[in-house]
Enzyme design. Structure first.
Site, mmCIF file in Angstrom:
data_model
loop_
_atom_site.group_PDB
_atom_site.id
_atom_site.type_symbol
_atom_site.label_atom_id
_atom_site.label_comp_id
_atom_site.label_asym_id
_atom_site.label_seq_id
_atom_site.Cartn_x
_atom_site.Cartn_y
_atom_site.Cartn_z
ATOM 1 N N ASP A 257 -2.243 -72.232 -6.158
ATOM 2 C CA ASP A 257 -1.322 -73.373 -5.981
ATOM 3 C C ASP A 257 -1.628 -74.499 -6.962
ATOM 4 O O ASP A 257 -2.761 -74.687 -7.372
ATOM 5 C CB ASP A 257 -1.354 -73.930 -4.545
ATOM 6 C CG ASP A 257 -0.493 -73.123 -3.586
ATOM 7 O OD1 ASP A 257 0.425 -72.426 -4.067
ATOM 8 O OD2 ASP A 257 -0.741 -73.213 -2.367
ATOM 9 N N HIS A 287 -5.034 -73.640 1.200
ATOM 10 C CA HIS A 287 -3.957 -73.155 0.333
ATOM 11 C C HIS A 287 -3.842 -71.636 0.300
ATOM 12 O O HIS A 287 -2.931 -71.112 -0.348
ATOM 13 C CB HIS A 287 -4.087 -73.717 -1.079
ATOM 14 C CG HIS A 287 -3.464 -75.073 -1.198
ATOM 15 N ND1 HIS A 287 -2.150 -75.268 -1.553
ATOM 16 C CD2 HIS A 287 -3.968 -76.302 -0.933
ATOM 17 C CE1 HIS A 287 -1.876 -76.557 -1.536
ATOM 18 N NE2 HIS A 287 -2.954 -77.212 -1.163
ATOM 19 N N HIS A 336 -14.382 -74.664 3.428
ATOM 20 C CA HIS A 336 -13.469 -75.392 2.550
ATOM 21 C C HIS A 336 -13.201 -76.825 3.041
ATOM 22 O O HIS A 336 -13.273 -77.779 2.281
ATOM 23 C CB HIS A 336 -12.144 -74.646 2.414
ATOM 24 C CG HIS A 336 -11.174 -75.363 1.532
ATOM 25 N ND1 HIS A 336 -11.297 -75.375 0.165
ATOM 26 C CD2 HIS A 336 -10.086 -76.138 1.811
ATOM 27 C CE1 HIS A 336 -10.331 -76.119 -0.362
ATOM 28 N NE2 HIS A 336 -9.579 -76.580 0.612
ATOM 29 N N ARG A 384 -4.420 -86.423 6.669
ATOM 30 C CA ARG A 384 -3.490 -85.361 6.265
ATOM 31 C C ARG A 384 -2.544 -84.950 7.382
ATOM 32 O O ARG A 384 -1.568 -84.228 7.149
ATOM 33 C CB ARG A 384 -4.267 -84.105 5.860
ATOM 34 C CG ARG A 384 -5.259 -84.304 4.746
ATOM 35 C CD ARG A 384 -6.111 -83.049 4.601
ATOM 36 N NE ARG A 384 -7.250 -83.253 3.722
ATOM 37 C CZ ARG A 384 -7.274 -82.926 2.421
ATOM 38 N NH1 ARG A 384 -6.219 -82.377 1.869
ATOM 39 N NH2 ARG A 384 -8.343 -83.142 1.703
HETATM 40 MN MN LIG Z 1 -7.802 -77.821 0.235
#
Ligand SMILES: [Mn+2]
Length: 482
Positions: A257, A287, A336, A384
């Protein structure tokens, strides 16, 4: 044998039926069978129903009526009858077939596969059961389906890219692949599929939390987000050496991405994974998911470089099996995103995570892929809108409870390519320099020595890439945001 008979109504306890009724019901069933043979399914259903009314204790009556319902496309009734048959007789294999067929017709492939598997296991020598199981495995497993077509796929003589010999990734192949990708050549679709299918098989057999050991004399490298920046990935290998048995790496998610060379990145990483399975690691990022890939370019890029949507779907299947986190020498947990919305998550919790799915909206799997650290104590809701923000106290409690030294995570662009937070206990590593060609940040990677497991940081600047802009393949809807 399937161990549960689900979604059927409860059966009353077996009704007492006298000899005479039993015989009468059998005769009615024979009539029904005759109608069935003559493809008069409505009449057959009528007589099976009569037989059931006279003697409701016979699994075969429900099984047969279920088959007749399948023939008349009454799949809901067929399902119900198959369940009733199985409640009366769990060993009644035909009923598993019927239920599987009904579920297939209703598009419930996974449930259907479970029943076919049950029949196949109960009768391993039954060819029909075996074939059906294989056939339906393919329908629920794109990798198997594609694999069965690969032999017929020819690589044309004019193809001048690298060749996989017998499907095996070798050192030479990887050398050739990097050069071909650097020169903007494509890997032939057949080879791309072979790599992808082998990668899926490998990841499928891995646990959700992978333990890594780093012997004392070795160096171990952890990289953060790559985001399709293939030329910067090559630069990491220039600076730090190619992956090898003596030069192990962990790539910590978000391989694809945004950057427009995501296909090159992911095939390179899968290639090394296959070449050095025990010295090269990959974990899932947020992602590596359908929603992100649709918006941020990976789906568009795959479709542009390899026609059709099957390859996109196969990537999804593989991403679903990527491990969610790694634990180095029982001391460093690497994921992550970050830590959890609630206290009490243990390494065992993480080992037990069922990960073959799209990232859920909450829970430990979601947090692993999405969370971020914050400087203030406690937790706050995520900037987010997914995952959580966790403070230094949260990190300390988690490390203490799990007897760990520190956490490495990625997921956020940092000006220096890395950031050390929470008194050295939470490190962010980000390996995509000048992110999206606009952020002006450095990239970084971490090297650890097996001796003391202390993190050393190497930072690096972006290198030039061919004139394809980041987000070139992204969803046009995104432009509405800018
Ligand atoms: Mn990320």
């Amino acid at each position: 044998m399937a161990d549960e008979v689900s979604n059927g109504p409860d059966m009353p306890a077996a009704t007492t039926v006298n000899e005479q009724a039993i015989e009468q019901a059998e005769r009615v069933k024979e009539t029904a069978n005759e109608y069935f043979k003559n493809q008069n399914y409505d009449e057959a259903i009528k007589f099976y129903t009569q037989a059931i009314e006279i003697n409701p204790n016979v699994a075969a009556y429900y099984g047969n009526r279920s088959f007749a319902y399948i023939k008349t496309e009454c799949f809901g009734y067929a399902l119900e009858d198959a369940n009733k048959a199985l409640q009366l007789d769990r060993a009644f294999l035909k009923a598993y077939y019927r239920r599987a067929c009904a579920n297939m017709a209703l598009g419930k492939f996974k449930l259907a596969l479970k029943d076919f598997e049950a029949v196949h296991k109960a009768r391993p020598n039954d060819k029909d059961a075996k074939n059906k199981y294989k056939e339906y495995s393919k329908k629920t497993d794109l990798a198997l389906d594609i694999e069965s077509t690969l032999d017929a796929l020819r690589v044309p003589p004019e193809y001048d890219g690298p060749h996989l010999i017998n499907g095996q990734v070798t050192e030479e192949f990887m050398e050739d692949l990097l050069i071909a990708f650097r020169d903007c050549k494509k890997l032939h679709q057949k080879y791309a599929y072979q790599i992808m299918i082998a990668a899926k098989k490998y990841f499928q057999a891995q646990p959700s939390l992978v333990d890594i050991s780093v012997p004392e004399e070795t160096k171990f490298t952890v990289c953060g987000d790559i985001h399709g920046q293939f030329y910067d990935l090559l630069n990491i290998f220039e600076l730090n050496g190619r992956p090898s048995a003596d030069n192990p790496y962990l790539f910590n998610g978000d391989f694809v991405d945004r950057g427009s060379f995501s296909v090159e990145c992911i095939l390179t990483l899968f290639g090394y994974k296959l070449l050095y399975p025990e010295r090269f690691y990959m974990s899932r990022g947020n992602h590596e998911s359908v929603n992100m890939n649709q918006m941020y370019g990976f789906e568009g890029e795959v479709k542009s470089k390899y026609a059709g949507s099957r390859m996109v779907d196969l990537y999804t299947e593989i991403f679903n099996w990527l491990p969610l986190c790694h634990c180095i020498e029982n001391k460093i947990l690497v994921m992550h995103g970050g830590l959890f919305s609630e206290d009490g998550v243990t390494l065992q919790t993480l080992r037990n995570l069922e990960r073959n799915r799209q990232p859920p909206d909450s829970g430990a799997m979601c947090d692993l892929l999405w969370s971020d650290p914050q400087p203030q104590l406690g937790r706050s809701s995520s900037k987010r809108g997914v995952g959580t923000q966790f403070g230094p106290d949260v990190t300390k409690r988690f490390l203490k409870e799990n007897n760990l030294d520190y956490v490495i995570r990625s997921h956020e662009v940092k000006h220096e390519g890395y950031e050390v937070m929470h008194d050295g206990k939470c490190i962010t590593i980000f390996s995509a320099p000048n992110y999206c060609d606009t952020m002006g940040n450095k990239g970084a990677f971490i090297t650890l020595s097996g001796e003391d497991l202390k993190p050393n940081f190497t930072t690096f600047e972006a290198v030039p890439h061919p004139k394809v802009k980041p987000m070139a393949y992204a969803n046009p809807l995104l432009s509405m945001l800018s």
